[in-house]
Design a protein around this motif. Structure first.
Motif, mmCIF file in Angstrom:
data_model
loop_
_atom_site.group_PDB
_atom_site.id
_atom_site.type_symbol
_atom_site.label_atom_id
_atom_site.label_comp_id
_atom_site.label_asym_id
_atom_site.label_seq_id
_atom_site.Cartn_x
_atom_site.Cartn_y
_atom_site.Cartn_z
ATOM 1 N N VAL A 41 4.724 -19.401 11.657
ATOM 2 C CA VAL A 41 4.175 -18.344 12.506
ATOM 3 C C VAL A 41 2.686 -18.266 12.217
ATOM 4 N N GLN A 42 1.866 -18.543 13.223
ATOM 5 C CA GLN A 42 0.418 -18.429 13.070
ATOM 6 C C GLN A 42 0.038 -16.992 13.423
ATOM 7 N N MET A 68 -2.103 -8.914 14.498
ATOM 8 C CA MET A 68 -0.963 -8.896 13.574
ATOM 9 C C MET A 68 -1.433 -8.842 12.130
ATOM 10 N N ARG A 69 -2.551 -9.453 11.839
ATOM 11 C CA ARG A 69 -3.079 -9.383 10.466
ATOM 12 C C ARG A 69 -3.396 -7.951 10.085
ATOM 13 N N ARG A 70 -3.955 -7.199 11.030
ATOM 14 C CA ARG A 70 -4.244 -5.790 10.736
ATOM 15 C C ARG A 70 -2.953 -5.045 10.422
ATOM 16 N N ARG A 71 -1.894 -5.329 11.177
ATOM 17 C CA ARG A 71 -0.599 -4.684 10.905
ATOM 18 C C ARG A 71 -0.085 -5.087 9.525
ATOM 19 N N LEU A 72 -0.181 -6.384 9.193
ATOM 20 C CA LEU A 72 0.280 -6.853 7.888
ATOM 21 C C LEU A 72 -0.573 -6.276 6.756
ATOM 22 N N ALA A 73 -1.864 -6.113 6.989
ATOM 23 C CA ALA A 73 -2.750 -5.510 5.988
ATOM 24 C C ALA A 73 -2.330 -4.065 5.735
ATOM 25 N N ASP A 74 -1.988 -3.340 6.797
ATOM 26 C CA ASP A 74 -1.516 -1.959 6.636
ATOM 27 C C ASP A 74 -0.231 -1.921 5.813
ATOM 28 N N ALA A 98 -9.283 -0.795 -4.433
ATOM 29 C CA ALA A 98 -8.004 -1.523 -4.457
ATOM 30 C C ALA A 98 -7.427 -1.642 -3.053
ATOM 31 N N ARG A 99 -7.596 -0.614 -2.261
ATOM 32 C CA ARG A 99 -7.128 -0.628 -0.867
ATOM 33 C C ARG A 99 -7.862 -1.726 -0.085
ATOM 34 N N GLU A 100 -9.162 -1.825 -0.273
ATOM 35 C CA GLU A 100 -9.952 -2.836 0.437
ATOM 36 C C GLU A 100 -9.627 -4.251 -0.045
ATOM 37 N N ARG A 101 -9.355 -4.409 -1.342
ATOM 38 C CA ARG A 101 -8.951 -5.722 -1.857
ATOM 39 C C ARG A 101 -7.626 -6.158 -1.233
ATOM 40 N N ALA A 102 -6.685 -5.234 -1.128
ATOM 41 C CA ALA A 102 -5.387 -5.559 -0.530
ATOM 42 C C ALA A 102 -5.550 -5.942 0.935
ATOM 43 N N ARG A 103 -6.390 -5.230 1.649
ATOM 44 C CA ARG A 103 -6.632 -5.550 3.062
ATOM 45 C C ARG A 103 -7.329 -6.902 3.197
ATOM 46 N N ALA A 104 -8.294 -7.163 2.327
ATOM 47 C CA ALA A 104 -9.067 -8.404 2.405
ATOM 48 C C ALA A 104 -8.185 -9.631 2.198
ATOM 49 N N LYS A 105 -7.172 -9.517 1.340
ATOM 50 C CA LYS A 105 -6.278 -10.657 1.104
ATOM 51 C C LYS A 105 -5.617 -11.117 2.396
ATOM 52 N N VAL A 106 -5.346 -10.177 3.285
ATOM 53 C CA VAL A 106 -4.679 -10.502 4.542
ATOM 54 C C VAL A 106 -5.687 -10.821 5.645
ATOM 55 N N LEU A 107 -6.807 -10.138 5.645
ATOM 56 C CA LEU A 107 -7.745 -10.232 6.763
ATOM 57 C C LEU A 107 -8.783 -11.351 6.630
ATOM 58 N N THR A 121 5.500 -10.199 1.647
ATOM 59 C CA THR A 121 6.297 -11.265 2.260
ATOM 60 C C THR A 121 7.784 -10.922 2.268
ATOM 61 N N GLN A 122 8.180 -9.944 1.466
ATOM 62 C CA GLN A 122 9.581 -9.553 1.375
ATOM 63 C C GLN A 122 9.888 -8.227 2.070
ATOM 64 N N ALA A 123 8.873 -7.526 2.501
ATOM 65 C CA ALA A 123 9.047 -6.181 3.053
ATOM 66 C C ALA A 123 9.759 -6.196 4.403
ATOM 67 N N SER A 124 10.670 -5.274 4.578
ATOM 68 C CA SER A 124 11.386 -5.185 5.855
ATOM 69 C C SER A 124 10.420 -4.899 7.005
ATOM 70 N N ASP A 125 9.332 -4.171 6.730
ATOM 71 C CA ASP A 125 8.335 -3.907 7.783
ATOM 72 C C ASP A 125 7.661 -5.200 8.242
ATOM 73 N N THR A 126 7.460 -6.141 7.324
ATOM 74 C CA THR A 126 6.874 -7.434 7.687
ATOM 75 C C THR A 126 7.828 -8.197 8.591
ATOM 76 N N TYR A 127 9.098 -8.218 8.226
ATOM 77 C CA TYR A 127 10.097 -8.886 9.063
ATOM 78 C C TYR A 127 10.124 -8.260 10.464
ATOM 79 N N SER A 128 10.085 -6.940 10.520
ATOM 80 C CA SER A 128 10.098 -6.260 11.822
ATOM 81 C C SER A 128 8.859 -6.589 12.635
ATOM 82 N N ALA A 129 7.688 -6.512 11.998
ATOM 83 C CA ALA A 129 6.440 -6.769 12.709
ATOM 84 C C ALA A 129 6.407 -8.184 13.288
#
Length: 160
Positions: A23-24, A29-35, A51-60, A112-120
């Motif tokens: 899945v590319q 979608m990255r913004r959703r995954l960052a949230d 810490a919040r910005e570091r977590a977002r940056a990893k995805v974005l 990668t294991q979160a049910s919200d990620t699977y749903s999104a």
């Protein structure tokens, strides 16, 4: 990226089940995954803005984000073999990118294991498993130093 994905498809796969799906992930979608990632970290305790910005940056921030997905076979032995095939596909993907000067990282963890990620991502956990996120791009900074690995003499046993 497409050439590297073609190399991933050539990975060994014992029963030729071709369990890999990719899945590319684009900006929305990255913004959703960052949230989701920030929410998971916040659930563990108070999260500083840094810490919040570091977590977002990893995805974005990485130029490319792929989600590596395994189709789940009904047989547990085939599932185990298919997971190994997924690892081989990831390795082919990484090596093909590296050959063109593109760095990568295979990442697992809470998001990668979160049910919200699977749903999104509209992935049914009853039939598919996220085996990781795969980041690809040119490094923004100097590459980190390689960690020490065991030598072959420490890992190989030979019997006559």
């Amino acid at each position: 990226l497409r050439r590297a994905l073609e190399a991933a498809l050539a990975a060994p796969n014992h029963r030729m089940t071709e369990p890999w799906r990719f899945v590319q992930v684009g900006p929305e979608m990255r913004r959703r995954l960052a949230d989701i990632a920030v929410g998971l970290k916040a659930n563990k305790g108070v999260l500083s803005e840094e810490a919040r910005e570091r977590a977002r940056a990893k995805v974005l921030e990485p130029p490319e984000l792929l989600v590596l997905v395994q189709v789940l076979a009904s047989d547990s032995e085939v599932q185990r073999e298919d997971y190994a095939a997924m690892a081989c596909a990831q390795q082919n993907l990484a090596l093909a990118l590296w050959a063109e000067g593109v760095g990568s990282k295979w990442s697992t963890g809470g998001v990668t294991q979160a049910s919200d990620t699977y749903s999104a991502l509209q992935i049914d956990p009853a039939t598919q498993r996220i085996v990781g996120f795969f980041w690809a791009g040119y490094p923004a900074t100097e590459m980190p130093k390689a960690r020490r690995r065991l030598g072959l003499s420490e890992l190989l046993r030979t019997f006559a």
